[in-house]
Scaffold this active site. Sequence first.
Site, PDB file in Angstrom:
ATOM      1  N   SER A   1      34.954 -51.736 122.117  1.00  0.00           N
ATOM      2  CA  SER A   1      33.667 -51.380 121.529  1.00  0.00           C
ATOM      3  C   SER A   1      32.531 -51.941 122.355  1.00  0.00           C
ATOM      4  O   SER A   1      32.695 -52.882 123.121  1.00  0.00           O
ATOM      5  CB  SER A   1      33.577 -51.932 120.111  1.00  0.00           C
ATOM      6  OG  SER A   1      33.505 -53.342 120.176  1.00  0.00           O
ATOM      7  N   LYS A   2      31.389 -51.323 122.160  1.00  0.00           N
ATOM      8  CA  LYS A   2      30.165 -51.713 122.839  1.00  0.00           C
ATOM      9  C   LYS A   2      29.824 -53.171 122.571  1.00  0.00           C
ATOM     10  O   LYS A   2      29.285 -53.850 123.423  1.00  0.00           O
ATOM     11  CB  LYS A   2      29.034 -50.841 122.297  1.00  0.00           C
ATOM     12  CG  LYS A   2      28.348 -50.014 123.348  1.00  0.00           C
ATOM     13  CD  LYS A   2      27.236 -49.223 122.702  1.00  0.00           C
ATOM     14  CE  LYS A   2      26.690 -48.200 123.662  1.00  0.00           C
ATOM     15  NZ  LYS A   2      25.901 -47.185 123.042  1.00  0.00           N
ATOM     16  N   ARG A   3      30.118 -53.603 121.355  1.00  0.00           N
ATOM     17  CA  ARG A   3      29.694 -54.946 120.964  1.00  0.00           C
ATOM     18  C   ARG A   3      30.289 -56.033 121.863  1.00  0.00           C
ATOM     19  O   ARG A   3      29.698 -57.074 122.057  1.00  0.00           O
ATOM     20  CB  ARG A   3      30.069 -55.214 119.503  1.00  0.00           C
ATOM     21  CG  ARG A   3      28.892 -55.010 118.560  1.00  0.00           C
ATOM     22  CD  ARG A   3      29.312 -55.164 117.126  1.00  0.00           C
ATOM     23  NE  ARG A   3      30.292 -54.160 116.754  1.00  0.00           N
ATOM     24  CZ  ARG A   3      31.490 -54.425 116.257  1.00  0.00           C
ATOM     25  NH1 ARG A   3      31.860 -55.658 116.074  1.00  0.00           N
ATOM     26  NH2 ARG A   3      32.315 -53.460 115.946  1.00  0.00           N
TER      27      ARG A   3
END
Length: 486
Positions: free
Chosen positions: A258-260
């Site tokens: 994920s981007k996070r």
Amino acid sequence: MNVTNPYSVRVRFAPSPTGYLHVGGLRTALYNYLFAKHNGGKFLLRIEDTDQSRKVEGAVENLIATLDWAGVHYDEGPNRDGGHGPYVQSQRLDLYHKYARQLVEQGNAYYCFCTPERLEEVRKKQQAQKLSPKYDGHCRFIPAEEAKRRRESGEMSVVRMKIPDGGETAFEDIIRGRVTIANSILDDQVILKSDGFPTYHLAVVVDDHLMEISHIIRGEEWLPSTPKHVLLYRYFGWDMPQFAHLPLLLNPDKSKLSKRQGDVAVEDYRAKGYFKEALVNFVAFLGWNPGDEREVFTMDELVKEFSLERVGKAGAVFNIEKLDWFQFQHLQKKTDNEMLTLLKGQLKSSGISNTFQDSYLLGVIGAMRERATFVRDFVEKSPYFFTPPLEYDAAVVKKRWKPDSSAKLTKLSEEFSMLSNPTKEDFEAALQRTAEALKIGNGELIHPLRLAVSGLGAGPGLYDILFILGKDETIKRIKTAIEKIQ
Ligand code: GLU
């Protein structure tokens, strides 16, 4: 691998243009490309833009540019016609309408007039009963005549495919083996929306068939959709392509990538200075391996070795340290001339005017290459090759610069000044002579000397630095250091 399809290998990468190319998308594109090239087949790019609400201006151009940068070139696709176009789904709407109509006429699909409000009510009821949400088949049995009349009177409708009431749907997956799903858990999927656009499921099946796709290689997240596609192939009476669902990409903590937890856009890695060779090599290993210890591969070598049989089922961890390792390896593989071009580009973007001879820069490359992961490291880790040190590392000064260092370096400088065109070895011999004359250990000269010429306490071999800088510059820097540090 054995290709059992009657026609040759044709594979596709079918992204939705959401704005950037995800590293997972790059992996899918790459595996399709490698598989096609390995088998002498064709690699297609198809733009799946049927969800108009997710449309992003410039996304397609960006996607194509990024694939091109990575060296994942498509044989057929937008602006590269191979006789199976158009390759953009929003330009193929008539085809989807035709095939949706065919399914309705055959009794494999039906018009559904349910309003969003009704669907919401059904969903709520199912939720209350702890059932998984699913269309309740309300419009399944509306007679054709009635459906026609309601549509003609302007009532909004969608087309849904009919899922068989009982039984199972099964298919073979090259990576997963036989996959079987109970029809009872499948939904009467909408295949044509009220805005006239198809959903992914209809469009993907129609296009893969018309574009004569032999193998569908895509991410595991599409696995639950595949039974619906299998049913559609059967309803149409079309030959089934082979399926290969690639393992998920995971963060180091095993959650879905994920981007996070870091960058997911290919362009971010490009902007950070990763080589395409490194990113491609790294991405190739996210799910595949050659079956032995080798890890560093060029694109051509990957083409030669790649097979779907060597793709695993288990999720692949996206590990940045490993990417950096590949980056380092590929930097070591560059020829001196390639490095020279790259370094000149780096000097420019770092705002350093290039007044250096190629031979000088090649010397820097030779000394620094094994200490560099990125091209910018040449400038950031050894700025002293391009500008004399403006300051001296305070901790190193404290540790290495003694009250008598100036006197010792002055003596050394005199010794250096007697050399003519000194080699590395000449510098070394001169330093040893000086140490002997002063009756001190070499270290008492070496450490302050490194500090004087580079401003730092560590770096490549000291005599390499001296040789690259040359006699005059070395002497000049010793003088400056003595003035500034004292
Ligand atoms: N449009 C889908 C995507 O965005 C393609 C899935 C497939 O390859 O069938 O990934």
